[in-house]
Design an enzyme around this catalytic site. Structure first.
Site, mmCIF file in Angstrom:
data_model
loop_
_atom_site.group_PDB
_atom_site.id
_atom_site.type_symbol
_atom_site.label_atom_id
_atom_site.label_comp_id
_atom_site.label_asym_id
_atom_site.label_seq_id
_atom_site.Cartn_x
_atom_site.Cartn_y
_atom_site.Cartn_z
ATOM 1 N N GLU A 97 18.537 39.503 -37.525
ATOM 2 C CA GLU A 97 17.813 39.492 -38.800
ATOM 3 C C GLU A 97 16.880 38.290 -38.965
ATOM 4 O OE1 GLU A 97 20.862 41.928 -41.631
ATOM 5 O OE2 GLU A 97 21.306 39.799 -41.410
ATOM 6 N N ASP A 100 25.227 29.771 -41.562
ATOM 7 C CA ASP A 100 24.360 30.829 -42.077
ATOM 8 C C ASP A 100 23.476 30.238 -43.165
ATOM 9 O OD1 ASP A 100 23.306 33.441 -42.903
ATOM 10 O OD2 ASP A 100 25.024 34.279 -41.844
ATOM 11 N N HIS A 132 18.870 32.944 -40.170
ATOM 12 C CA HIS A 132 20.104 32.581 -40.877
ATOM 13 C C HIS A 132 20.321 31.065 -40.797
ATOM 14 C CE1 HIS A 132 21.493 36.577 -41.987
ATOM 15 N NE2 HIS A 132 21.149 37.005 -40.799
ATOM 16 N N TRP A 144 32.837 40.453 -43.001
ATOM 17 C CA TRP A 144 31.810 39.680 -43.723
ATOM 18 C C TRP A 144 32.297 39.457 -45.145
ATOM 19 C CZ3 TRP A 144 28.465 37.790 -40.437
ATOM 20 C CH2 TRP A 144 28.122 38.515 -39.289
ATOM 21 N N THR A 145 31.945 38.317 -45.710
ATOM 22 C CA THR A 145 32.649 37.949 -46.951
ATOM 23 C C THR A 145 31.755 37.761 -48.174
ATOM 24 O OG1 THR A 145 32.610 35.612 -46.326
ATOM 25 C CG2 THR A 145 34.579 36.880 -45.706
ATOM 26 N N GLU A 146 30.536 38.304 -48.157
ATOM 27 C CA GLU A 146 29.735 38.211 -49.380
ATOM 28 C C GLU A 146 30.535 38.689 -50.596
ATOM 29 O OE1 GLU A 146 28.623 39.403 -46.533
ATOM 30 O OE2 GLU A 146 26.456 39.094 -46.268
ATOM 31 N N TYR A 167 32.580 47.632 -39.836
ATOM 32 C CA TYR A 167 32.270 46.620 -40.852
ATOM 33 C C TYR A 167 33.345 46.680 -41.929
ATOM 34 C CZ TYR A 167 28.005 44.517 -39.151
ATOM 35 O OH TYR A 167 27.113 43.761 -38.428
ATOM 36 N N PHE A 168 34.240 45.724 -41.847
ATOM 37 C CA PHE A 168 35.427 45.764 -42.700
ATOM 38 C C PHE A 168 35.182 45.187 -44.091
ATOM 39 C CE2 PHE A 168 39.039 46.171 -39.318
ATOM 40 C CZ PHE A 168 38.525 47.409 -38.965
ATOM 41 N N ASP A 169 33.902 44.918 -44.424
ATOM 42 C CA ASP A 169 33.627 44.602 -45.828
ATOM 43 C C ASP A 169 33.461 45.888 -46.637
ATOM 44 O OD1 ASP A 169 31.282 45.057 -44.377
ATOM 45 O OD2 ASP A 169 30.124 43.493 -45.390
HETATM 46 C C1 ACM Z 1 24.791 41.372 -38.961
HETATM 47 O O1 ACM Z 1 25.490 42.133 -39.654
HETATM 48 N N1 ACM Z 1 23.666 40.862 -39.436
HETATM 49 C C2 ACM Z 1 25.174 41.049 -37.608
#
Ligand code: ACM
Length: 734
Positions: free
Chosen positions: A309, A188, A245, A450-452, A400-402
């Site tokens: 994106e 990414d 990305h 996602w881990t931001e 979305y488990f964040d």
């Molecule tokens: C994504 O959340 N951009 C796939």
């Protein structure tokens, strides 16, 4: 004995009459029978040599979840538990499990099926938390197979990096749920995390962010993880992002980029960055070289190429890319992306692999044979299925488990939207607008970690579980029933504890709401749990609540001060650790930002700063303290921190509503009932000594009384750094 097992076979009855055994996901068909069998320490387990690893895995699960030591049977000797191949059990991941007083047999036509039969049997043997006790199994027959072939989780190892041991622990936990796809997000903007031998700078330069943060997986480590996953019937689908990305790769090899000025450092910003691969033939040589090494590491039939994106500005501004677009006869940049993705798809197809990408690859025309992963809602899945393409549902925010799991003050960082276990369980993976044939294109569903905002390894598991149990049941079982599922979760939580699987207690722990009574000498306490599972028991004397402690029957008064301890109990034991609340004048007048209501949810984030977590809508820094009791309140104090605005959010940045500050450092304004009314208090801010440190500020509040909604809004003249609220404390007159 013989007579009884014959009788048992005659008395098979559907299980609907009895409570379903505590297995997750729920098996397709369970038929109860007469009789039972006890599996005790030392019971024997038989399997053909080729299936010995499955028997070994099963024995390990039983030892860890139940504390029983089973042992392999000697060759050709009768065994208490037998695993055997049976081609008549034909479903790809299906199995048959027969429990009779004379013994237990798991049969399947495939390795995967045998493995899942082992997992079900181990769960049946661990329905209660009694460690070392013999497992008494009711006679039954289970015929089971999954509803969907793709039952996935995504792990983002870019935004934060996890050790290989953590990735393996996640795979182990997935196996317990019969989840079978791990999409591994390895590249990414913020990092390149997979060693590519031909391009060492990808990891030498691209895996490191700022001075200190980074890491990557060596090919040897990846091979180990892939092997580990294969034994557990988990396919790892690697994700190599393109054409967007791509910043980390472009930092490593600037010739791959589209912008005139290549980036020199991997970004520490979250969000959508503008860097795209260019469309030169040399770039495709690079991508194909990378994919060659990726395909050599990952046997997965699918390779995920990202595609999400990809802002097209750099392509629009680059004359060479524009010339390429024209020479290809393509009308616009979306079509150019389609061409790009189709070219990569053809390369993968020549190597016997299938391409999957995020739903943006639909723009400009679906590349041939592409499978679509729908994340911007389910529209992409519907469009793909109607066009005859396979699809996987992974929509935000449902999967979305964040997103955080509750609105308590102990919920860790994440996205600010609250996504509960029940919310996830309520997701319907088959869009109503698809007909039967189109539904056949739905391969399954996937939740994404996602881990931001998930900075450490332990939090990965916390965000994934127990919500992944809901995904597992949606993906495996043909029927869903929240009331039944939540009952089965009690045993599942015990299994998590026994196996060391970290999980969020949010759905099962006790929440306490309080209000003043009797001139502030007492509190009225209301207790609840998100899921409603179990009986709430509490104490007020400091002791730990037990199954015989006071049972909660409705809101009750408590003389202040007091310490409340409360937990929900099912089958005589606590579902979670007790909630502990000190009840006194000040604690009842304090709210953590996570307990406040946001004025809007445009881009809500629960941001970690040191040990603090600050809930903020970064597009609108405004909070509401609902039903604040202002009688006798003399002042308002607040904790606030200045955080870096490290979010790449494009035009949304211009839409942020900032109120102008009166002083250089800005103020925290407090409004009564209406955020646009004149403030009733203004708390002057001062620049914090340390970035991200929570500072306490305060101001007097004069002449207010009664119950009101208090609205808190920061004024500030610049966005970076920006202010976020950590807590509010109403301060009573002495
Ligand atoms: C994504 O959340 N951009 C796939």
């Amino acid at each position: 004995m013989k007579f009884r097992s014959v009788l048992a076979a005659l008395l098979l009855v559907p299980v609907t009459a009895m409570a379903a055994p505590s297995v997750i996901p729920l098996p397709a068909h369970i038929a109860a029978a007469q009789g039972r069998i006890e599996i005790t320490n030392g019971a024997t387990v038989a399997a053909a040599p080729a299936d010995a690893p499955i028997a070994g895995y099963f024995m390990g699960l039983v030892r860890r979840m139940r504390g029983l030591s089973l042992r392999p049977a000697r060759a050709n000797k009768p065994a208490r538990i037998a695993f055997r191949r049976d081609a008549a059990v034909a479903a790809a991941e299906g199995y048959r499990l027969e429990i009779a007083p004379s013994g237990v047999t798991v049969s399947a036509g495939t390795r995967a099926g045998l493995f899942y039969g082992a997992v079900t049997l181990a769960q049946l043997m661990a329905q209660t938390s009694c460690r070392g006790c013999a497992a008494a199994l009711e006679s039954m027959r289970i015929d089971d197979a999954p509803r969907f072939a793709w039952r996935g989780l995504l792990l983002d190892s870019v935004r934060h990096f996890q050790t290989p041991a953590t990735v393996e622990a996640l795979i182990d936990a997935m196996a317990l749920h019969k989840l079978n796809v791990l999409q591994w997000h390895l590249t990414d903007d913020q990092g390149w995390r997979i060693e590519i031998r031909k391009y060492p700078r990808l990891t030498a330069a691209g895996a490191w962010r700022g001075a200190h943060y980074g890491g990557f997986y060596t090919q040897a480590q990846i091979r180990d993880v892939v092997r580990y996953a294969a034994l557990r019937n988990v396919t790892i689908v690697p994700e190599i992002e393109m054409p967007g990305h791509a910043m980390a790769a472009i930092v490593a090899y600037p010739r791959l980029g589209s912008a005139e000025a290549p980036p020199s450092r991997v970004t520490s910003d979250w969000g959508v960055l503008p860097y795209l691969y260019n469309t030169d033939d040399g770039t495709f040589v690079f991508l194909e070289d990378v994919l060659d090494e990726v395909m050599a590491l990952f046997p997965s039939p699918y390779i995920h190429v990202g595609g999400d994106e990809a802002l097209k500005d750099q392509w629009k501004a680059n004359p060479r890319i524009q010339a390429r677009m024209k020479s290809l006869g393509l009308p616009d940049e979306d079509a150019l992306q389609s061409w790009f993705i189709a070219r990569i798809g053809a390369y993968l197809a020549r190597h016997g692999r299938k391409m999957i990408g995020w739903d943006e690859i639909l723009q400009g025309g679906i590349p041939p044979d592409a499978t679509i992963m729908s994340w911007r809602g389910i529209d992409g899945a519907v469009a793909a299925a109607k066009a005859g393409h396979d699809t996987v549902l992974s929509p935000a925010p449902m999967l979305y488990f964040d997103n955080r799991q509750g609105s308590g003050a102990d919920e860790p960082s994440g996205r600010g939207h609250v996504l509960t276990l029940q919310d996830v369980y309520g997701f319907d993976p088959l869009p109503a607008s698809l007909d039967a044939k189109e539904r056949g294109h739905v391969l399954g569903l996937q939740a994404n970690v996602w881990t931001e905002h998930i900075p450490n390894d332990a939090q990965v598991s916390y965000m994934a579980f127990p919500r992944a149990a809901a995904v597992a049941e949606l993906g495996w079982s043909n029927r869903t029933d929240w009331g039944d599922f939540r009952m089965r979760m009690a045993a599942e939580l015990d299994r998590y504890r026994a196996l060391g699987i970290g999980f969020a207690p949010s759905a099962f722990e006790v929440d306490a709401a309080t209000s003043f009574e009797n001139g502030r000498t007492a509190a009225l306490v209301s207790l609840s749990t998100q899921s409603g599972l179990g009986d709430i028991r509490f104490t007020l004397d400091g002791s730990a609540p037990g199954p015989d402690s006071s049972s909660y029957g409705g809101p009750f008064p408590v003389k202040l001060p007091a310490t409340l301890k409360a937990a929900a109990f099912a089958d005589g034991h606590a579902l979670t650790l007790p909630t502990v609340r000190r009840l006194d004048m000040l604690s009842l007048l304090r709210r953590d930002s996570r307990e406040l209501k946001l004025c809007s949810e445009r881009l809500p984030l629960a941001l970690a700063s040191g040990r603090a977590v600050l809930l903020v809508d970064i597009l609108n820094p405004c909070w509401i303290y609902e039903k604040a009791d202002l009688d006798g309140i003399a002042a308002i104090a607040a904790g606030a921190a200045q955080l870096p605005f490290n979010f790449s959010i494009g035009v949304d940045r211009d839409r942020i509503s900032l109120r102008p500050a009166r002083t250089p450092a800005g103020e925290l304004e407090v409004h009564l009932d209406d955020c646009d009314a004149a403030p009733v208090a203004v708390l002057p801010l001062k620049p914090t000594a340390r970035a991200g440190a929570v500072e306490t500020v305060s101001a007097p509040l004069a002449g207010q009384s009664g119950i009101h909604d208090l609205c808190f809004v920061f004024t500030q003249n610049s966005l970076d750094p920006f202010w976020a609220l950590n807590f509010v404390q109403l301060v009573p007159r002495r």
